[in-house]
Design an enzyme around this catalytic site. Structure first.
Site, PDB file in Angstrom:
ATOM      1  N   GLU A 124      18.167  21.635  27.267  1.00 31.28           N
ATOM      2  CA  GLU A 124      18.369  20.397  27.641  1.00 31.28           C
ATOM      3  C   GLU A 124      19.944  19.944  27.828  1.00 31.28           C
ATOM      4  OE1 GLU A 124      15.568  17.188  25.826  1.00 31.28           O
ATOM      5  OE2 GLU A 124      17.455  16.867  24.835  1.00 31.28           O
ATOM      6  N   HIS A 127      15.163  16.063  39.921  1.00 31.41           N
ATOM      7  CA  HIS A 127      15.479  14.381  40.615  1.00 31.41           C
ATOM      8  C   HIS A 127      14.703  13.624  40.333  1.00 31.41           C
ATOM      9  CE1 HIS A 127      19.082  16.785  42.370  1.00 31.41           C
ATOM     10  NE2 HIS A 127      19.660  15.602  42.483  1.00 31.41           N
ATOM     11  N   HIS A 157      19.431  14.469  32.278  1.00 31.46           N
ATOM     12  CA  HIS A 157      20.201  15.890  31.611  1.00 31.46           C
ATOM     13  C   HIS A 157      20.188  16.831  32.877  1.00 31.46           C
ATOM     14  CE1 HIS A 157      20.105  15.002  27.484  1.00 31.46           C
ATOM     15  NE2 HIS A 157      18.805  14.675  27.567  1.00 31.46           N
TER      16      HIS A 157
END
Lengths: 137, 137, 137, 137, 137, 137
Positions: free
Chosen positions: B126, B82, B43
């Protein structure tokens, strides 16, 4: 005979990692930075599919948006949504899943399923700030 | 003495998988559906941090937004951006990385680094359509 | 025991007209302006449903967002989506379909179908610039 | 001599129904689904008008955005805003008010009122996920 | 050999005033309205830079988005962000800082720093409702 | 007797500079960074005004949104839109025009013009990523 472009927006959530298997970890890290972290990261990809043609005089539709949405769902989202693009799809085993490469794959998945008299273009948002488009014009 | 709330929005891109290790794959699939696919998905998380207090009469600031942004970057984004939330962070080894659990972790990471006379609340998106907030009110 | 709020966004497209049957057309026009034009106009309504409770330690969910989405679809969207709120629903025969009245109806349609230990609040966007929320706090 | 494109975004709220009068209700339902429900539904239409030309060296404007906004208001919004496109406008008595047909009508309403040395293109959002553009390129 | 377009979005906050020094205040007020108020006003400018080319087969990138972002930061944002476009930059001493003129300046600041085999286009949002693009197509 | 909150979104474009006149330039630069550059910068401010009360049973309105929009226009936008907040308004001669201070001023400009039985809250977006709200709760 008036050509109109119609656009349909869809989305999918996927994990990926940028990585060139021909390079060592150090070079991958140097080129791809945090996008190459080994355990993957992910995005809410937004997909905008543009179809151009002459509206049918009976319906006023270039293409039924529900039919287009169903095609995208069947041929793109089923394979990509909630998946790991590197591991779960056949397309990015050897090709890096950059937005550029993903958008070309999506175009090719859809091209053969859409009436060839209609032009097709795909835009893919990896984030709100990074996005790509194919083909050009 | 007027309390004002200030909000700062940041984002991070991460992979995760919903999964309860005490359950077998079948039960995980039944409860979490495609969110429990084994190879992760991801996401673009959007984070909105709300800090409430009385503006300093010298500056007109409840809190310097740059200082707040730096705190979020150092204590949240460095760990989550990340990354794979299940594998790369210590928080979700045993706890499921649902939005509810992530937002509580983020709140606790920030709470001790912000002046205790200031109230703190965190909202986490999200997706554009699924989001959470903690604490309540 | 930590309460978290979860939010689910859905949408529906509907026609409506603001109108008080006890008034003549002139008074309706004076009070409601172009919102009372006789042949209806319409909106892309955006609905944000907020549910507050303690996340289940087994799942990390306050409530399964898919279950919440299904409830909204079944009890709200089925009745309102692509409908004329004045003519096609039983709620606005005598009550004016203002955003204020619609949001209270939606709250009541959902309240009985959601676990009573969970708090419920609904926000409804009639346009990006006009929206409402119920109940208050 | 540098051509620049300028864009102005406006909106209107309208009701419509997709319907081909040459077909019976059954065929209309089969082709248009819930978009053909008899009592109309509606949308918050977003309109983006693109005008392309060489900026005037005195003003730096391709076209005064206020003048463009006034044209759109007078020739489009006055007819379409808070109206029923099928019943209240002359354009969709026999032509189906699909986004494709609406965008062509809007283009033609504006084309004659804008300096013919300037190129014109119109994009119309029926929802955030369905939109159209005319002419193509 | 497939050309793909990549887009990078950045932003800056700046003050400006529309004004033609060859005209008196009255004519400036008549032409530019409140945009020519003497003490300046300002905008959150959003900038979208589009670069088109063939993705490198080694990286899958048309251009490294981080490199593009750094170029925009160094050659555009450093000069424009939190500045007064009329007073603090050399470009708008004699040329009016309309969106049209600003977008041409930004294009020229970037054009020489980007590989000449890549095509460049810039879109600039002055507000959500007024924006411009250069060059055309 | 059901209280509902209604929200109205408006916007204005203004220049400002953060600056404490009791401090020298060096201290202003240290505390406010680029926000204190001497020639001003600016923002597209987005304003969301929330009014809470019991809908009138005759109209279904907590407050007529057109009346609320007119109040905001007359008492806020007329003074702030396309202005320099430091120089053109009486409020920020001695008080720093931070978002916190602006939102309190806007609240006070509106509070006396709105029925005292209705609760009022104002949210102000300086950018998409920095915003404030007053009063708290």
């Amino acid at each position: 005979m008036k050509k109109v472009a119609v656009f349909r927006k869809e989305h999918f959530n996927a994990a990926h990692r940028l990585f060139n298997a021909a390079w060592d970890e150090e070079k991958n890290a140097a080129v791809f930075g945090k996008c190459s972290y080994p355990n993957y990261h992910g995005h809410n990809y937004e997909l905008v599919v543009k179809v151009t043609g002459i509206p049918d005089p009976q319906t006023g539709f270039v293409m039924d948006m529900k039919a287009l949405s169903d095609l995208i769902r069947t041929y793109v989202l089923e394979q990509f949504d909630h998946k790991n693009l590197n591991l779960d799809t056949p397309y990015f085993r050897e090709m890096n899943p950059t937005a550029e490469n993903i958008v070309v794959v999506i175009y090719e998945l859809l091209r053969d399923r859409i009436d060839p008299t209609l032009e097709l273009q795909v835009r893919l948002y990896e984030t709100e700030r990074n996005f790509v488009e194919y083909p050009v014009r």
